[in-house]
Design a protein around this motif. Sequence first.
Motif, PDB file in Angstrom:
ATOM      1  N   GLN A   1       0.837  -1.194   0.000  1.00 38.98           N
ATOM      2  CA  GLN A   1       0.000   0.000   0.000  1.00 38.98           C
ATOM      3  C   GLN A   1       0.873   1.246   0.000  1.00 38.98           C
ATOM      4  O   GLN A   1       1.835   1.334   0.775  1.00 38.98           O
ATOM      5  N   LEU A   2       0.538   2.215  -0.845  1.00 38.79           N
ATOM      6  CA  LEU A   2       1.282   3.469  -0.866  1.00 38.79           C
ATOM      7  C   LEU A   2       1.086   4.177   0.460  1.00 38.79           C
ATOM      8  O   LEU A   2      -0.037   4.434   0.879  1.00 38.79           O
ATOM      9  N   LEU A   3       2.183   4.467   1.152  1.00 42.59           N
ATOM     10  CA  LEU A   3       2.109   5.219   2.398  1.00 42.59           C
ATOM     11  C   LEU A   3       2.286   6.708   2.127  1.00 42.59           C
ATOM     12  O   LEU A   3       1.501   7.523   2.575  1.00 42.59           O
ATOM     13  N   ALA A   4       3.336   7.049   1.365  1.00 48.36           N
ATOM     14  CA  ALA A   4       3.610   8.468   1.107  1.00 48.36           C
ATOM     15  C   ALA A   4       4.466   8.611  -0.139  1.00 48.36           C
ATOM     16  O   ALA A   4       5.212   7.707  -0.504  1.00 48.36           O
ATOM     17  N   SER A   5       4.337   9.776  -0.756  1.00 48.95           N
ATOM     18  CA  SER A   5       5.217  10.156  -1.867  1.00 48.95           C
ATOM     19  C   SER A   5       6.085  11.295  -1.353  1.00 48.95           C
ATOM     20  O   SER A   5       5.571  12.292  -0.851  1.00 48.95           O
ATOM     21  N   TYR A   6       7.374  11.111  -1.443  1.00 48.71           N
ATOM     22  CA  TYR A   6       8.316  12.089  -0.912  1.00 48.71           C
ATOM     23  C   TYR A   6       9.062  12.793  -2.034  1.00 48.71           C
ATOM     24  O   TYR A   6       9.437  12.173  -3.025  1.00 48.71           O
ATOM     25  N   SER A   7       9.305  14.070  -1.838  1.00 43.11           N
ATOM     26  CA  SER A   7      10.297  14.803  -2.599  1.00 43.11           C
ATOM     27  C   SER A   7      11.356  15.132  -1.558  1.00 43.11           C
ATOM     28  O   SER A   7      11.103  15.915  -0.627  1.00 43.11           O
ATOM     29  N   ALA A   8      12.510  14.489  -1.650  1.00 37.94           N
ATOM     30  CA  ALA A   8      13.500  14.576  -0.574  1.00 37.94           C
ATOM     31  C   ALA A   8      14.911  14.423  -1.134  1.00 37.94           C
ATOM     32  O   ALA A   8      15.099  14.055  -2.291  1.00 37.94           O
ATOM     33  N   ASP A   9      15.887  14.703  -0.279  1.00 37.67           N
ATOM     34  CA  ASP A   9      17.276  14.448  -0.655  1.00 37.67           C
ATOM     35  C   ASP A   9      17.540  12.940  -0.714  1.00 37.67           C
ATOM     36  O   ASP A   9      18.328  12.478  -1.529  1.00 37.67           O
ATOM     37  N   ALA A  10      16.890  12.196   0.199  1.00 31.79           N
ATOM     38  CA  ALA A  10      17.106  10.744   0.260  1.00 31.79           C
ATOM     39  C   ALA A  10      16.044  10.108   1.144  1.00 31.79           C
ATOM     40  O   ALA A  10      15.342  10.803   1.890  1.00 31.79           O
ATOM     41  N   ILE A  11      15.970   8.800   1.062  1.00 28.59           N
ATOM     42  CA  ILE A  11      15.198   7.994   2.002  1.00 28.59           C
ATOM     43  C   ILE A  11      16.102   6.858   2.438  1.00 28.59           C
ATOM     44  O   ILE A  11      16.773   6.225   1.615  1.00 28.59           O
ATOM     45  N   ILE A  12      16.126   6.616   3.747  1.00 30.33           N
ATOM     46  CA  ILE A  12      16.950   5.559   4.317  1.00 30.33           C
ATOM     47  C   ILE A  12      16.032   4.444   4.797  1.00 30.33           C
ATOM     48  O   ILE A  12      15.077   4.703   5.533  1.00 30.33           O
ATOM     49  N   VAL A  13      16.315   3.212   4.389  1.00 35.64           N
ATOM     50  CA  VAL A  13      15.594   2.032   4.871  1.00 35.64           C
ATOM     51  C   VAL A  13      16.621   1.223   5.648  1.00 35.64           C
ATOM     52  O   VAL A  13      17.681   0.889   5.116  1.00 35.64           O
TER      53      VAL A  13
END
Length: 183
Positions: A21-33
Amino acid sequence: MVFEKLARDRQAGLGVYVSTQLLASYSADAIIVATPTGSTAYSFAAGGPVVSPYLDAVVFTPVAPHIAFDRTVVAAVDEPIAVRVLPTSGQVAVSLDGQLRGVLNPGDWVAAYRAPVRLRLVRLVPTQFYHRLRDRFRLADSPAADPAPPFYRPSSPVPPDLAHLRLPPVPDDAAEPGPDGPR
């Protein structure tokens, strides 16, 4: 795993999915998992939580997002996480443990999920997570920090519903009875 913008003048557009399920759409420098072990490094530096290594979880932390929701999300380890590069994004670099592993284009996606077999590590010296955390961040350097009271461990057997809890090791002096009996 880090999904990071490649162009300095362009944000990474990333859709984060939890359990399909789509939680969020980000415009960001990065995403860390990250797993709990990885969460105390780069994710923590980006504002993420410190997560006990005894917790089965996956955390994802946005880095400098351009939306109101900028918090880390902690998901259960059996909830797969997928990251999709949105059509409005430029290229996104994917790094694992600081090593560049590839470049994603708009429309590409990567999923992170629990492996069927748990990795076993050998430790030559026992470690205590909270002791190391306290030492690294100097959490007990305050003049108001008192030594912890002795840990009381009853002499009766542990009830079956509590047997799964991790208890600290019994100190050598705990076997000696104190003024009120055994500690």
